[in-house]
Scaffold this motif. Structure first.
Motif, PDB file in Angstrom:
ATOM      1  N   SER A   1       0.845  -1.105  -0.104  1.00  0.00           N
ATOM      2  CA  SER A   1       0.027   0.022   0.188  1.00  0.00           C
ATOM      3  C   SER A   1       0.951   1.354  -0.022  1.00  0.00           C
ATOM      4  N   MET A   2       1.780   1.382   0.802  1.00  0.00           N
ATOM      5  CA  MET A   2       2.636   2.571   0.876  1.00  0.00           C
ATOM      6  C   MET A   2       3.849   2.148   1.689  1.00  0.00           C
ATOM      7  N   THR A   3       4.953   2.914   1.333  1.00  0.00           N
ATOM      8  CA  THR A   3       6.356   2.764   1.880  1.00  0.00           C
ATOM      9  C   THR A   3       6.199   3.359   3.290  1.00  0.00           C
ATOM     10  N   ALA A   4       7.383   3.270   4.078  1.00  0.00           N
ATOM     11  CA  ALA A   4       7.222   3.861   5.410  1.00  0.00           C
ATOM     12  C   ALA A   4       7.356   5.281   5.264  1.00  0.00           C
ATOM     13  N   SER A   5       8.023   5.886   4.218  1.00  0.00           N
ATOM     14  CA  SER A   5       8.304   7.279   3.963  1.00  0.00           C
ATOM     15  C   SER A   5       6.781   8.104   3.688  1.00  0.00           C
ATOM     16  N   GLN A   6       6.085   7.038   2.582  1.00  0.00           N
ATOM     17  CA  GLN A   6       4.882   7.662   2.220  1.00  0.00           C
ATOM     18  C   GLN A   6       3.609   7.532   3.622  1.00  0.00           C
ATOM     19  N   ALA A   7       4.086   6.630   4.356  1.00  0.00           N
ATOM     20  CA  ALA A   7       3.162   6.386   5.579  1.00  0.00           C
ATOM     21  C   ALA A   7       3.403   7.785   6.402  1.00  0.00           C
ATOM     22  N   VAL A   8       4.592   8.221   6.426  1.00  0.00           N
ATOM     23  CA  VAL A   8       5.019   9.517   7.335  1.00  0.00           C
ATOM     24  C   VAL A   8       4.193  10.515   6.639  1.00  0.00           C
ATOM     25  N   ALA A   9       4.371  10.694   5.369  1.00  0.00           N
ATOM     26  CA  ALA A   9       3.755  11.820   4.759  1.00  0.00           C
ATOM     27  C   ALA A   9       2.095  11.837   4.983  1.00  0.00           C
ATOM     28  N   ALA A  10       1.485  10.718   4.779  1.00  0.00           N
ATOM     29  CA  ALA A  10      -0.012  10.626   5.113  1.00  0.00           C
ATOM     30  C   ALA A  10      -0.223  11.311   6.448  1.00  0.00           C
ATOM     31  N   MET A  11       0.536  10.393   7.433  1.00  0.00           N
ATOM     32  CA  MET A  11       0.530  10.667   8.835  1.00  0.00           C
ATOM     33  C   MET A  11       0.670  12.358   9.086  1.00  0.00           C
TER      34      MET A  11
END
Length: 373
Positions: free
Chosen positions: A13-23
């Motif tokens: 679904s998303m990389t860790a960096s993409q998850a950081v951006a979403a948060m």
């Protein structure tokens, strides 16, 4: 309010960096003046290279290597020039997902490609190697890797052994005089949550071999071969500890790294947390938001969210875990320093939709949690 964002990747679904951006986007909707610090995380498996590169300002390096069956592929690792640190996921060169199920051959699968990645890292000037173990297609105890680095494994006639773990049954001599001399000045750190020994009913062949397509007969062949490797290693090096925790990781690659390259082996999430400076980032933080695709009681056994929670406990930060799926038994985490468990996807959502909408769902869920803080 200071909030540290330290998620793992949400697989597919998303990389860790993409998850950081979403948060970060979700926090901005609810607490626009919050101080947000992003620290992408991993546990030594998939996503480790991206997490460390993003956290430390490194760069990806792509290399031509051999896959587990000797076929040419392109693999990548991360390099942080300022620290002379190379970050390698062994699965990138020798992983199970690189071989179609109908082509898998655990008896001859090799870690040669991992050795090629290490050579490239040395060419870049690496003084430290962080190697994540997991997802391997191999069971050669790192002999392929060591061959790529210059070691020679021969039979009784002096002929080099063919690739793969099964061939080690015919091992007679190990010559390490040709090992790349640059390795002498390099510290090797293994990141792995597998504590299995190399041999026995709890070892590399018996436990993990069947997951890679090994038949019961294959397991017996490999156990005999790795037993022979231990005997010859002890003669060649003067030491061999097949019972050392982690020696059985990645088809015995842990054994090869520890015995021949003097590697240290520690739990993956602890290694990554130390490498990216998670505890330093958590100093003075009110909250840490972490998470990954699925959370359940097994998360206590070394998965990233629990590892983050353990670091947070030392700093006093409160912990919220976000996940696409929060299993009923995940409530046990609330007894171990976690304050909130947040499912970002509504029950019954089709998997394909949940994966596609993951970033947006994580943003919404983060905003909703922040409005309650």
């Amino acid at each position: 309010m200071k909030i540290v964002l330290a998620p793992d990747s949400f697989k597919e679904s998303m990389t860790a960096s993409q998850a950081v951006a979403a948060m970060r986007e979700g926090i901005g909707l609810a607490l626009p003046h919050a101080d947000c610090v992003g620290v992408p995380m991993a546990d030594g498996g998939e996503g480790t290279v991206d997490a460390v590169v993003d956290a430390l300002g490194g760069e990806p390096v792509t290399v031509d290597v051999e896959d587990p069956l000797g076929r040419p592929i392109r693999a990548r690792y991360g390099y942080v020039a300022g620290r002379r640190l190379a970050v390698i996921e062994m699965a990138g060169a020798s992983g199970l997902e690189l071989v179609a199920p109908e082509d898998r051959d655990i008896l001859r699968a090799s870690t040669f490609g991992v050795g090629q990645l290490i050579v490239s890292a040395l060419d870049h000037g690496a003084a430290e190697l962080l190697i994540g173990l997991g997802g391997s297609a191999t069971n050669d105890a790192g002999v392929g890797m060591l061959t790529a680095l210059g070691a020679v494994f021969t039979d009784a006639d002096g002929a080099p052994l063919p690739p793969g773990g099964a061939a080690l049954a015919h091992l007679h001599r190990i010559d390490v005089s040709g090992l790349d001399r640059r390795l002498a000045g390099v510290h090797v750190q293994i990141a792995s949550d597998v504590t299995a020994p190399l041999l026995g009913i709890g070892g590399a062949s018996a436990v993990f071999g069947p997951q890679k397509g090994a038949t019961p007969n294959d397991v017996d062949v490999l156990e005999t071969a790795l037993t022979r490797l231990v005997e010859v290693t002890r003669t060649a090096l003067g030491h061999a500890r097949p019972d050392r925790p982690g020696a059985g990781a990645a088809g015995g690659l842990g054994f090869g790294l520890m015995e021949f390259l003097a590697a240290d082996c520690d739990p993956g999430v602890e290694v990554i947390a130390h490498t990216v400076g998670l505890e330093r980032a958590l100093t003075g933080a009110d909250w840490v938001f972490t998470g990954e695709g699925s959370v359940d009681a097994q998360t206590l056994l070394g998965k990233t969210p629990f590892g983050v929670a353990q670091v947070a406990a030392r700093t006093g930060a409160r912990v919220a875990i976000f996940a696409g799926r929060v299993a009923p038994d995940a409530d046990v985490l609330l007894e171990h320093g976690v304050e909130k468990l947040v499912a970002i996807t509504a029950p019954g959502t089709p998997l394909e939709q949940a994966l596609r909408d993951g970033p947006a769902a994580l943003t919404r869920a983060t905003a909703e949690v922040c409005r309650t803080l």
